[in-house]
Write a protein that holds these residues in place. Structure first.
Motif, PDB file in Angstrom:
ATOM      1  N   GLU A 157      29.038  57.975  43.053  1.00 61.48           N
ATOM      2  CA  GLU A 157      28.352  58.629  44.165  1.00 61.48           C
ATOM      3  C   GLU A 157      27.010  59.184  43.678  1.00 61.48           C
ATOM      4  O   GLU A 157      26.902  59.658  42.547  1.00 61.48           O
ATOM      5  CB  GLU A 157      29.229  59.781  44.665  1.00 61.48           C
ATOM      6  CG  GLU A 157      28.666  60.551  45.813  1.00 61.48           C
ATOM      7  CD  GLU A 157      29.557  61.721  46.211  1.00 61.48           C
ATOM      8  OE1 GLU A 157      29.058  62.606  46.922  1.00 61.48           O
ATOM      9  OE2 GLU A 157      30.735  61.759  45.802  1.00 61.48           O
ATOM     10  N   VAL A 158      25.992  59.133  44.523  1.00 54.23           N
ATOM     11  CA  VAL A 158      24.691  59.721  44.200  1.00 54.23           C
ATOM     12  C   VAL A 158      24.778  61.198  44.550  1.00 54.23           C
ATOM     13  O   VAL A 158      24.915  61.553  45.714  1.00 54.23           O
ATOM     14  CB  VAL A 158      23.546  59.039  44.989  1.00 54.23           C
ATOM     15  CG1 VAL A 158      22.213  59.677  44.626  1.00 54.23           C
ATOM     16  CG2 VAL A 158      23.534  57.546  44.733  1.00 54.23           C
ATOM     17  N   ARG A 159      24.678  62.047  43.540  1.00 55.13           N
ATOM     18  CA  ARG A 159      24.862  63.478  43.772  1.00 55.13           C
ATOM     19  C   ARG A 159      23.560  64.262  43.759  1.00 55.13           C
ATOM     20  O   ARG A 159      23.486  65.334  44.346  1.00 55.13           O
ATOM     21  CB  ARG A 159      25.820  64.059  42.728  1.00 55.13           C
ATOM     22  CG  ARG A 159      27.222  63.514  42.893  1.00 55.13           C
ATOM     23  CD  ARG A 159      28.186  64.208  42.001  1.00 55.13           C
ATOM     24  NE  ARG A 159      29.537  63.685  42.233  1.00 55.13           N
ATOM     25  CZ  ARG A 159      30.570  63.988  41.515  1.00 55.13           C
ATOM     26  NH1 ARG A 159      30.451  64.816  40.499  1.00 55.13           N
ATOM     27  NH2 ARG A 159      31.748  63.477  41.783  1.00 55.13           N
ATOM     28  N   LYS A 160      22.548  63.764  43.073  1.00 54.64           N
ATOM     29  CA  LYS A 160      21.276  64.489  43.022  1.00 54.64           C
ATOM     30  C   LYS A 160      20.489  64.221  44.300  1.00 54.64           C
ATOM     31  O   LYS A 160      20.218  63.078  44.633  1.00 54.64           O
ATOM     32  CB  LYS A 160      20.460  64.062  41.804  1.00 54.64           C
ATOM     33  CG  LYS A 160      21.016  64.577  40.503  1.00 54.64           C
ATOM     34  CD  LYS A 160      20.019  64.371  39.396  1.00 54.64           C
ATOM     35  CE  LYS A 160      20.509  65.044  38.131  1.00 54.64           C
ATOM     36  NZ  LYS A 160      19.508  64.959  37.074  1.00 54.64           N
ATOM     37  N   ASP A 161      20.128  65.300  44.980  1.00 52.77           N
ATOM     38  CA  ASP A 161      19.408  65.187  46.249  1.00 52.77           C
ATOM     39  C   ASP A 161      18.099  64.417  46.122  1.00 52.77           C
ATOM     40  O   ASP A 161      17.730  63.664  47.024  1.00 52.77           O
ATOM     41  CB  ASP A 161      19.130  66.573  46.835  1.00 52.77           C
ATOM     42  CG  ASP A 161      20.407  67.244  47.328  1.00 52.77           C
ATOM     43  OD1 ASP A 161      21.390  66.529  47.584  1.00 52.77           O
ATOM     44  OD2 ASP A 161      20.408  68.487  47.447  1.00 52.77           O
ATOM     45  N   ASP A 162      17.388  64.601  44.990  1.00 52.24           N
ATOM     46  CA  ASP A 162      16.102  63.921  44.854  1.00 52.24           C
ATOM     47  C   ASP A 162      16.238  62.420  44.597  1.00 52.24           C
ATOM     48  O   ASP A 162      15.274  61.668  44.731  1.00 52.24           O
ATOM     49  CB  ASP A 162      15.242  64.581  43.770  1.00 52.24           C
ATOM     50  CG  ASP A 162      15.918  64.610  42.411  1.00 52.24           C
ATOM     51  OD1 ASP A 162      17.168  64.580  42.350  1.00 52.24           O
ATOM     52  OD2 ASP A 162      15.201  64.666  41.399  1.00 52.24           O
ATOM     53  N   LEU A 163      17.449  61.935  44.267  1.00 53.58           N
ATOM     54  CA  LEU A 163      17.671  60.502  44.058  1.00 53.58           C
ATOM     55  C   LEU A 163      18.156  59.781  45.317  1.00 53.58           C
ATOM     56  O   LEU A 163      18.084  58.559  45.398  1.00 53.58           O
ATOM     57  CB  LEU A 163      18.679  60.274  42.930  1.00 53.58           C
ATOM     58  CG  LEU A 163      18.220  60.673  41.532  1.00 53.58           C
ATOM     59  CD1 LEU A 163      19.322  60.379  40.518  1.00 53.58           C
ATOM     60  CD2 LEU A 163      16.943  59.961  41.143  1.00 53.58           C
ATOM     61  N   ILE A 164      18.632  60.530  46.287  1.00 55.30           N
ATOM     62  CA  ILE A 164      19.183  59.920  47.504  1.00 55.30           C
ATOM     63  C   ILE A 164      18.157  59.049  48.244  1.00 55.30           C
ATOM     64  O   ILE A 164      18.485  57.932  48.638  1.00 55.30           O
ATOM     65  CB  ILE A 164      19.807  60.998  48.414  1.00 55.30           C
ATOM     66  CG1 ILE A 164      21.084  61.537  47.744  1.00 55.30           C
ATOM     67  CG2 ILE A 164      20.132  60.431  49.794  1.00 55.30           C
ATOM     68  CD1 ILE A 164      21.728  62.719  48.436  1.00 55.30           C
ATOM     69  N   PRO A 165      16.894  59.498  48.418  1.00 57.83           N
ATOM     70  CA  PRO A 165      15.925  58.611  49.103  1.00 57.83           C
ATOM     71  C   PRO A 165      15.707  57.293  48.364  1.00 57.83           C
ATOM     72  O   PRO A 165      15.584  56.235  48.986  1.00 57.83           O
ATOM     73  CB  PRO A 165      14.638  59.433  49.127  1.00 57.83           C
ATOM     74  CG  PRO A 165      15.077  60.841  48.973  1.00 57.83           C
ATOM     75  CD  PRO A 165      16.321  60.814  48.147  1.00 57.83           C
ATOM     76  N   TYR A 166      15.693  57.335  47.030  1.00 54.86           N
ATOM     77  CA  TYR A 166      15.520  56.109  46.253  1.00 54.86           C
ATOM     78  C   TYR A 166      16.741  55.197  46.399  1.00 54.86           C
ATOM     79  O   TYR A 166      16.618  53.984  46.498  1.00 54.86           O
ATOM     80  CB  TYR A 166      15.277  56.438  44.778  1.00 54.86           C
ATOM     81  CG  TYR A 166      13.988  57.185  44.560  1.00 54.86           C
ATOM     82  CD1 TYR A 166      12.766  56.517  44.625  1.00 54.86           C
ATOM     83  CD2 TYR A 166      13.987  58.549  44.298  1.00 54.86           C
ATOM     84  CE1 TYR A 166      11.575  57.197  44.428  1.00 54.86           C
ATOM     85  CE2 TYR A 166      12.808  59.231  44.094  1.00 54.86           C
ATOM     86  CZ  TYR A 166      11.604  58.561  44.154  1.00 54.86           C
ATOM     87  OH  TYR A 166      10.434  59.226  43.973  1.00 54.86           O
ATOM     88  N   LEU A 210       9.473  54.025  52.593  1.00 56.14           N
ATOM     89  CA  LEU A 210       9.681  55.275  51.878  1.00 56.14           C
ATOM     90  C   LEU A 210      10.008  56.389  52.862  1.00 56.14           C
ATOM     91  O   LEU A 210       9.451  56.464  53.943  1.00 56.14           O
ATOM     92  CB  LEU A 210       8.445  55.648  51.066  1.00 56.14           C
ATOM     93  CG  LEU A 210       8.173  54.760  49.854  1.00 56.14           C
ATOM     94  CD1 LEU A 210       6.831  55.146  49.239  1.00 56.14           C
ATOM     95  CD2 LEU A 210       9.264  54.871  48.827  1.00 56.14           C
ATOM     96  N   LEU A 211      10.893  57.246  52.442  1.00 53.89           N
ATOM     97  CA  LEU A 211      11.273  58.377  53.282  1.00 53.89           C
ATOM     98  C   LEU A 211      10.358  59.554  52.977  1.00 53.89           C
ATOM     99  O   LEU A 211       9.731  59.628  51.927  1.00 53.89           O
ATOM    100  CB  LEU A 211      12.733  58.737  53.006  1.00 53.89           C
ATOM    101  CG  LEU A 211      13.718  57.579  53.241  1.00 53.89           C
ATOM    102  CD1 LEU A 211      15.098  57.973  52.756  1.00 53.89           C
ATOM    103  CD2 LEU A 211      13.764  57.207  54.706  1.00 53.89           C
ATOM    104  N   ASP A 212      10.272  60.494  53.901  1.00 59.57           N
ATOM    105  CA  ASP A 212       9.361  61.629  53.761  1.00 59.57           C
ATOM    106  C   ASP A 212       9.609  62.461  52.513  1.00 59.57           C
ATOM    107  O   ASP A 212       8.690  63.043  51.964  1.00 59.57           O
ATOM    108  CB  ASP A 212       9.456  62.541  54.992  1.00 59.57           C
ATOM    109  CG  ASP A 212       8.880  61.860  56.224  1.00 59.57           C
ATOM    110  OD1 ASP A 212       8.054  60.945  56.058  1.00 59.57           O
ATOM    111  OD2 ASP A 212       9.273  62.247  57.341  1.00 59.57           O
ATOM    112  N   ASP A 213      10.851  62.543  52.047  1.00 64.86           N
ATOM    113  CA  ASP A 213      11.150  63.409  50.917  1.00 64.86           C
ATOM    114  C   ASP A 213      11.065  62.675  49.581  1.00 64.86           C
ATOM    115  O   ASP A 213      11.562  63.142  48.578  1.00 64.86           O
ATOM    116  CB  ASP A 213      12.514  64.082  51.095  1.00 64.86           C
ATOM    117  CG  ASP A 213      13.624  63.083  51.401  1.00 64.86           C
ATOM    118  OD1 ASP A 213      13.317  61.906  51.654  1.00 64.86           O
ATOM    119  OD2 ASP A 213      14.793  63.498  51.373  1.00 64.86           O
ATOM    120  N   THR A 214      10.407  61.536  49.538  1.00 68.91           N
ATOM    121  CA  THR A 214      10.234  60.782  48.305  1.00 68.91           C
ATOM    122  C   THR A 214       8.898  61.150  47.675  1.00 68.91           C
ATOM    123  O   THR A 214       7.883  61.177  48.348  1.00 68.91           O
ATOM    124  CB  THR A 214      10.255  59.262  48.600  1.00 68.91           C
ATOM    125  OG1 THR A 214      11.475  58.942  49.244  1.00 68.91           O
ATOM    126  CG2 THR A 214      10.129  58.468  47.323  1.00 68.91           C
TER     127      THR A 214
END
Length: 159
Positions: free
Chosen positions: A28-37, A99-103
Protein backbone atom coordinates in the motif's frame (compact mmCIF):
# COMPACT_ATOMS: atom_id res chain seq x y z
CA UNK A 1 6.98 8.61 -24.92
CA UNK A 2 6.03 4.93 -25.15
CA UNK A 3 2.35 5.92 -25.37
CA UNK A 4 3.08 8.42 -28.15
CA UNK A 5 5.03 5.74 -30.03
CA UNK A 6 1.99 3.41 -29.80
CA UNK A 7 3.94 0.77 -27.86
CA UNK A 8 1.50 -1.79 -26.44
CA UNK A 9 3.78 -3.97 -24.31
CA UNK A 10 6.07 -2.42 -21.72
CA UNK A 11 8.79 -3.88 -19.49
CA UNK A 12 9.72 -1.65 -16.55
CA UNK A 13 12.75 -2.25 -14.34
CA UNK A 14 13.13 -0.34 -11.10
CA UNK A 15 15.70 -0.32 -8.32
CA UNK A 16 13.15 0.44 -5.61
CA UNK A 17 11.49 -2.73 -4.39
CA UNK A 18 8.96 -0.61 -2.48
CA UNK A 19 7.85 1.33 -5.58
CA UNK A 20 7.69 -1.79 -7.78
CA UNK A 21 5.59 -3.62 -5.17
CA UNK A 22 3.35 -0.58 -4.74
CA UNK A 23 2.73 -0.47 -8.49
CA UNK A 24 2.03 -4.22 -8.42
CA UNK A 25 -0.44 -3.41 -5.58
CA UNK A 26 1.37 -5.85 -3.30
CA UNK A 27 2.19 -2.95 -0.97
CA UNK A 28 0.00 0.00 0.00
CA UNK A 29 1.17 3.57 -0.68
CA UNK A 30 1.23 5.18 2.74
CA UNK A 31 3.12 8.43 2.20
CA UNK A 32 0.71 11.20 1.22
CA UNK A 33 3.27 12.91 -1.01
CA UNK A 34 3.72 9.71 -3.09
CA UNK A 35 0.01 9.11 -3.73
CA UNK A 36 -0.23 11.58 -6.68
CA UNK A 37 2.75 9.90 -8.35
CA UNK A 38 1.24 6.47 -7.76
CA UNK A 39 -2.06 7.60 -9.30
CA UNK A 40 -0.30 9.09 -12.33
CA UNK A 41 1.82 5.95 -12.83
CA UNK A 42 -1.26 3.74 -12.51
CA UNK A 43 -3.15 5.85 -15.08
CA UNK A 44 -0.24 5.62 -17.50
CA UNK A 45 0.24 1.86 -17.04
CA UNK A 46 -3.44 1.25 -17.83
CA UNK A 47 -2.84 2.59 -21.34
CA UNK A 48 -0.76 -0.48 -22.24
CA UNK A 49 -2.05 -3.94 -23.17
CA UNK A 50 0.66 -5.67 -21.14
CA UNK A 51 3.08 -4.34 -18.52
CA UNK A 52 5.84 -6.22 -16.71
CA UNK A 53 7.31 -4.65 -13.57
CA UNK A 54 10.56 -6.07 -12.25
CA UNK A 55 12.80 -5.10 -9.36
CA UNK A 56 16.53 -4.81 -10.13
CA UNK A 57 18.71 -4.44 -7.01
CA UNK A 58 20.84 -1.30 -7.05
CA UNK A 59 23.99 -3.37 -6.74
CA UNK A 60 23.17 -4.91 -10.12
CA UNK A 61 22.35 -1.62 -11.81
CA UNK A 62 24.79 1.19 -11.10
CA UNK A 63 23.22 3.52 -13.69
CA UNK A 64 19.83 3.35 -11.97
CA UNK A 65 21.54 3.94 -8.63
CA UNK A 66 23.28 7.07 -9.96
CA UNK A 67 19.99 8.40 -11.35
CA UNK A 68 18.17 7.67 -8.08
CA UNK A 69 20.87 9.52 -6.12
CA UNK A 70 20.60 12.49 -8.47
CA UNK A 71 16.81 12.60 -8.11
CA UNK A 72 16.95 12.40 -4.31
CA UNK A 73 19.57 15.16 -4.16
CA UNK A 74 17.16 17.43 -6.07
CA UNK A 75 14.23 16.92 -3.68
CA UNK A 76 12.71 20.28 -2.80
CA UNK A 77 10.34 21.56 -0.19
CA UNK A 78 6.91 22.86 -1.18
CA UNK A 79 7.98 26.52 -1.20
CA UNK A 80 11.26 25.94 -3.06
CA UNK A 81 11.85 26.26 -6.82
CA UNK A 82 14.93 25.06 -8.68
CA UNK A 83 15.84 25.83 -12.26
CA UNK A 84 18.17 23.22 -13.68
CA UNK A 85 19.98 24.31 -16.85
CA UNK A 86 20.12 21.64 -19.52
CA UNK A 87 21.99 21.60 -22.82
CA UNK A 88 20.28 22.68 -26.02
CA UNK A 89 17.18 20.61 -26.87
CA UNK A 90 17.61 18.43 -23.79
CA UNK A 91 14.47 19.20 -21.83
CA UNK A 92 12.49 17.09 -19.43
CA UNK A 93 8.86 17.17 -20.51
CA UNK A 94 6.17 16.72 -17.91
CA UNK A 95 2.72 15.40 -18.78
CA UNK A 96 1.08 18.40 -17.16
CA UNK A 97 -2.49 17.50 -18.03
CA UNK A 98 -2.14 14.29 -16.00
CA UNK A 99 -0.38 15.83 -12.99
CA UNK A 100 -2.48 16.43 -9.93
CA UNK A 101 -2.50 19.75 -8.08
CA UNK A 102 -0.60 18.39 -5.08
CA UNK A 103 2.35 17.13 -7.14
CA UNK A 104 5.67 19.02 -6.87
CA UNK A 105 7.11 20.09 -10.22
CA UNK A 106 10.74 20.79 -11.06
CA UNK A 107 11.11 23.35 -13.84
CA UNK A 108 13.81 22.70 -16.42
CA UNK A 109 15.11 25.36 -18.80
CA UNK A 110 17.25 24.74 -21.88
CA UNK A 111 20.67 26.33 -22.21
CA UNK A 112 21.37 27.42 -25.77
CA UNK A 113 24.99 26.39 -26.18
CA UNK A 114 26.65 24.03 -28.64
CA UNK A 115 27.74 20.71 -27.14
CA UNK A 116 28.80 17.21 -28.14
CA UNK A 117 25.18 16.10 -28.71
CA UNK A 118 24.41 18.58 -31.47
CA UNK A 119 26.29 16.69 -34.23
CA UNK A 120 24.41 13.51 -33.19
CA UNK A 121 21.09 15.36 -33.38
CA UNK A 122 22.01 16.83 -36.78
CA UNK A 123 22.86 13.37 -38.09
CA UNK A 124 19.79 11.61 -36.64
CA UNK A 125 17.37 14.34 -37.68
CA UNK A 126 18.80 15.49 -41.02
CA UNK A 127 21.44 12.88 -42.00
CA UNK A 128 24.07 15.65 -41.78
CA UNK A 129 27.61 14.60 -40.84
CA UNK A 130 30.47 16.92 -39.74
CA UNK A 131 33.02 18.00 -42.35
CA UNK A 132 35.97 16.72 -40.30
CA UNK A 133 36.54 13.04 -41.33
CA UNK A 134 37.50 12.04 -37.76
CA UNK A 135 34.31 13.54 -36.29
CA UNK A 136 32.29 12.15 -39.20
CA UNK A 137 33.46 8.61 -38.37
CA UNK A 138 32.82 9.12 -34.64
CA UNK A 139 29.24 10.33 -35.21
CA UNK A 140 28.56 7.51 -37.65
CA UNK A 141 29.70 4.95 -35.03
CA UNK A 142 27.88 6.52 -32.06
CA UNK A 143 24.55 7.32 -33.74
CA UNK A 144 23.05 3.80 -33.42
CA UNK A 145 23.31 4.18 -29.62
CA UNK A 146 20.87 7.13 -29.66
CA UNK A 147 17.27 7.90 -30.59
CA UNK A 148 16.06 11.37 -31.52
CA UNK A 149 12.33 11.64 -30.86
CA UNK A 150 10.13 14.76 -30.78
CA UNK A 151 13.00 17.17 -30.18
CA UNK A 152 14.75 15.11 -27.50
CA UNK A 153 17.87 12.94 -27.79
CA UNK A 154 17.71 9.67 -25.86
CA UNK A 155 20.46 7.14 -25.28
CA UNK A 156 19.33 3.64 -26.14
CA UNK A 157 19.44 1.02 -23.41
CA UNK A 158 21.60 -2.05 -23.91
CA UNK A 159 18.79 -4.23 -22.52
Amino acid sequence: MAINMKITTLELYGDSKLIINQLLTEYEVRKDDLIPYFRLATQLLQKFEAVTLEHVPRKENQMADALANLASSMALGEDKVANVPVCQRWEISLITEMLLDDTNIISVLPVYTEDWRQPLIDYLEYGKLPDDPRHRSEIHQRAPCFLYYKGTLYQRSSE
